[in-house]
Design a protein around this motif. Structure first.
Motif, PDB file in Angstrom:
ATOM      1  N   LYS A  64     -13.275 -25.555 -43.377  1.00 47.42           N
ATOM      2  CA  LYS A  64     -12.172 -25.457 -44.327  1.00 47.42           C
ATOM      3  C   LYS A  64     -11.452 -26.792 -44.444  1.00 47.42           C
ATOM      4  CE  LYS A  64      -9.960 -21.648 -44.666  1.00 47.42           C
ATOM      5  NZ  LYS A  64      -9.110 -20.457 -44.377  1.00 47.42           N
ATOM      6  N   ILE A  65     -11.217 -27.205 -45.685  1.00 46.67           N
ATOM      7  CA  ILE A  65     -10.548 -28.464 -45.978  1.00 46.67           C
ATOM      8  C   ILE A  65      -9.210 -28.176 -46.651  1.00 46.67           C
ATOM      9  CG2 ILE A  65     -10.778 -30.736 -47.035  1.00 46.67           C
ATOM     10  CD1 ILE A  65     -13.024 -29.997 -45.031  1.00 46.67           C
ATOM     11  N   PHE A  66      -8.138 -28.790 -46.161  1.00 52.44           N
ATOM     12  CA  PHE A  66      -6.826 -28.652 -46.778  1.00 52.44           C
ATOM     13  C   PHE A  66      -6.658 -29.753 -47.815  1.00 52.44           C
ATOM     14  CE2 PHE A  66      -2.333 -29.594 -47.213  1.00 52.44           C
ATOM     15  CZ  PHE A  66      -1.766 -28.333 -47.346  1.00 52.44           C
ATOM     16  N   VAL A  67      -6.287 -29.368 -49.037  1.00 50.48           N
ATOM     17  CA  VAL A  67      -6.082 -30.336 -50.125  1.00 50.48           C
ATOM     18  C   VAL A  67      -4.615 -30.316 -50.531  1.00 50.48           C
ATOM     19  CG1 VAL A  67      -6.714 -31.043 -52.446  1.00 50.48           C
ATOM     20  CG2 VAL A  67      -8.443 -30.015 -50.957  1.00 50.48           C
ATOM     21  N   PHE A  87     -17.932 -25.978 -49.076  1.00 53.02           N
ATOM     22  CA  PHE A  87     -16.786 -25.956 -48.173  1.00 53.02           C
ATOM     23  C   PHE A  87     -15.856 -24.797 -48.544  1.00 53.02           C
ATOM     24  CE2 PHE A  87     -18.005 -30.444 -48.031  1.00 53.02           C
ATOM     25  CZ  PHE A  87     -17.947 -30.722 -46.666  1.00 53.02           C
ATOM     26  N   ALA A  88     -15.055 -24.373 -47.587  1.00 54.83           N
ATOM     27  CA  ALA A  88     -13.931 -23.493 -47.871  1.00 54.83           C
ATOM     28  C   ALA A  88     -12.719 -24.391 -48.100  1.00 54.83           C
ATOM     29  CB  ALA A  88     -13.684 -22.540 -46.711  1.00 54.83           C
ATOM     30  N   VAL A  89     -11.787 -23.961 -48.941  1.00 52.02           N
ATOM     31  CA  VAL A  89     -10.658 -24.807 -49.320  1.00 52.02           C
ATOM     32  C   VAL A  89      -9.337 -24.073 -49.146  1.00 52.02           C
ATOM     33  CG1 VAL A  89      -9.560 -26.112 -51.186  1.00 52.02           C
ATOM     34  CG2 VAL A  89     -12.064 -26.050 -51.016  1.00 52.02           C
ATOM     35  N   GLY A 129      -2.533 -25.382 -40.641  1.00 58.15           N
ATOM     36  CA  GLY A 129      -3.072 -24.413 -39.691  1.00 58.15           C
ATOM     37  C   GLY A 129      -4.225 -24.910 -38.846  1.00 58.15           C
ATOM     38  N   ASP A 130      -4.544 -24.108 -37.844  1.00 58.23           N
ATOM     39  CA  ASP A 130      -5.616 -24.453 -36.914  1.00 58.23           C
ATOM     40  C   ASP A 130      -7.004 -24.311 -37.529  1.00 58.23           C
ATOM     41  OD1 ASP A 130      -3.835 -24.996 -34.854  1.00 58.23           O
ATOM     42  OD2 ASP A 130      -3.821 -22.912 -34.175  1.00 58.23           O
ATOM     43  N   ASP A 131      -7.090 -23.642 -38.682  1.00 55.81           N
ATOM     44  CA  ASP A 131      -8.407 -23.406 -39.279  1.00 55.81           C
ATOM     45  C   ASP A 131      -8.843 -24.528 -40.223  1.00 55.81           C
ATOM     46  OD1 ASP A 131      -6.355 -22.777 -41.035  1.00 55.81           O
ATOM     47  OD2 ASP A 131      -7.423 -21.106 -41.979  1.00 55.81           O
ATOM     48  N   ARG A 166      -1.734 -34.886 -36.698  1.00 51.02           N
ATOM     49  CA  ARG A 166      -1.651 -35.279 -35.288  1.00 51.02           C
ATOM     50  C   ARG A 166      -1.179 -34.119 -34.422  1.00 51.02           C
ATOM     51  NH1 ARG A 166      -0.607 -41.211 -34.424  1.00 51.02           N
ATOM     52  NH2 ARG A 166       1.076 -40.608 -33.029  1.00 51.02           N
ATOM     53  N   LYS A 167      -0.237 -33.342 -34.923  1.00 52.62           N
ATOM     54  CA  LYS A 167       0.258 -32.182 -34.171  1.00 52.62           C
ATOM     55  C   LYS A 167      -0.847 -31.155 -33.959  1.00 52.62           C
ATOM     56  CE  LYS A 167       4.925 -32.525 -36.199  1.00 52.62           C
ATOM     57  NZ  LYS A 167       5.686 -32.926 -35.015  1.00 52.62           N
ATOM     58  N   LEU A 168      -1.703 -31.001 -34.970  1.00 53.00           N
ATOM     59  CA  LEU A 168      -2.751 -29.989 -34.932  1.00 53.00           C
ATOM     60  C   LEU A 168      -4.045 -30.480 -34.306  1.00 53.00           C
ATOM     61  CD1 LEU A 168      -2.252 -28.618 -38.556  1.00 53.00           C
ATOM     62  CD2 LEU A 168      -1.761 -27.355 -36.458  1.00 53.00           C
ATOM     63  N   GLY A 169      -4.186 -31.797 -34.163  1.00 49.11           N
ATOM     64  CA  GLY A 169      -5.445 -32.344 -33.676  1.00 49.11           C
ATOM     65  C   GLY A 169      -6.502 -32.459 -34.759  1.00 49.11           C
ATOM     66  N   VAL A 170      -6.076 -32.445 -36.023  1.00 50.62           N
ATOM     67  CA  VAL A 170      -7.014 -32.642 -37.140  1.00 50.62           C
ATOM     68  C   VAL A 170      -7.302 -34.136 -37.239  1.00 50.62           C
ATOM     69  CG1 VAL A 170      -7.342 -32.467 -39.635  1.00 50.62           C
ATOM     70  CG2 VAL A 170      -6.157 -30.638 -38.399  1.00 50.62           C
ATOM     71  N   ASN A 171      -8.554 -34.507 -37.121  1.00 46.27           N
ATOM     72  CA  ASN A 171      -8.888 -35.929 -36.992  1.00 46.27           C
ATOM     73  C   ASN A 171      -9.668 -36.490 -38.181  1.00 46.27           C
ATOM     74  OD1 ASN A 171      -8.786 -38.392 -35.497  1.00 46.27           O
ATOM     75  ND2 ASN A 171     -10.951 -38.112 -34.989  1.00 46.27           N
TER      76      ASN A 171
END
Length: 297
Positions: A64-67, A87-89, A129-131, A166-171
């Motif tokens: 899942k990608i956040f846009v 992808f899921a969006v 979110g974490d997803d 950074r808070k979520l660990g999305v890199n």
């Protein structure tokens, strides 16, 4: 023959709407299943009075990608191309009613959520979110009387997104920026396009500061700097250059969206700033080759 500055080839409206380390990801995103959870029966055997049921797991979960800025002219194209690529969006929008009209897609892989990049990183982290496994930022301020709008959206808003990651660990972070953001250092301070886009709130300066923040954040980034944006379909092939190289040219929003999505797929795009325009005389090249030709700085 004199060349008309790239941004002056478009209408003022087009100009303003164009721009509108805790790693848990591999450096390249693909749609390969990451977990298999749903159950299905695949065989039933009867021996004497005993029935044995063999159960297997075989359902894919898409990445899942956040846009951010998903209802913008470029953002909605990014959403469509992500879905087309498998992808899921999660589409982050400020106006849910507008999003339902702008994002005419009934795909089960599309989730629309309310998100305002100016409201701080804590709220954004909750929405992302974490997803979500990567973030694409395609936001852009709306022209008006507020001269601080470019800084609220294109600078602080982008910084808020980075901090939420950074808070979520999305890199993984993809930013849609603009050519000429570093025009002063390029010797383009008198370029009419550079002057025009900085008249209202120093838009390009705000974008450049956001870029610098991303590059120091430790997050795996790709910064995409397109030329003047066109709503029409592509008429040429993508030309990709290193940062602070291009000072004129234009490109279809469809191609900008394509570059953003392909950056998720090809590790050659990691930790790079790329500038893109479209030219009818340019050869067709793969994105692996295009990204691979750009040297990191």
């Amino acid at each position: 023959m004199a060349v008309t500055p790239l941004f002056l080839r478009n209408s003022p409206r087009t100009l303003w709407t164009q721009h509108s380390h805790h790693s848990r990801l591999p450096t390249t995103l693909t749609t390969t299943p990451k977990t298999s959870r749903s159950l299905s029966f695949n065989s039933t055997k009867m021996e004497a009075s005993e029935i044995t049921e063999e159960v297997t797991e075989n359902v894919s979960v898409k990445k899942k990608i956040f846009v951010a800025g998903a209802t913008g002219s470029t953002g909605k194209r990014i959403v469509e191309q992500l879905l087309a690529k498998g992808f899921a969006v999660k589409a982050g929008v400020r106006d849910l009613d507008k999003a339902r009209t702008a994002l005419l897609n009934d795909s089960p892989d599309l989730q629309i959520v309310k998100a305002d990049v100016t409201e701080g990183s804590e709220k954004l982290a909750q929405v992302i979110g974490d997803d979500s496994e990567a973030v694409i930022c395609a936001t852009g301020f709306r022209p008006g009387w507020d001269l601080f709008a470019p800084w609220k959206v294109d600078n602080f808003g982008t910084v808020n997104l980075v901090e939420a990651c950074r808070k979520l660990g999305v890199n993984r972070f993809i930013l849609i920026s603009s050519i000429l953001v570093n025009g002063a250092a390029m010797g383009q301070i008198l370029n009419p396009a550079y002057i025009f886009l900085n008249v209202f709130g120093l838009t390009l300066v705000a974008k450049l500061q956001a870029e610098k923040y991303i590059r120091k954040s430790g997050i795996n980034y790709t910064i995409v700097r397109p030329g003047g944006l066109k709503n029409e379909p592509p008429t040429g092939n993508v030309v990709m250059e290193t940062e602070d190289t291009l000072y004129e040219g234009s490109i279809s929003r469809d191609q900008v969206a394509e570059v953003a999505v392909e950056a998720l797929i090809h590790s050659e795009s990691n930790y790079k700033v790329v500038e893109i325009v479209s030219r009818t005389d340019a050869p067709k090249r793969s994105y692996k080759d295009l990204f691979g030709s750009i040297k990191q700085r």
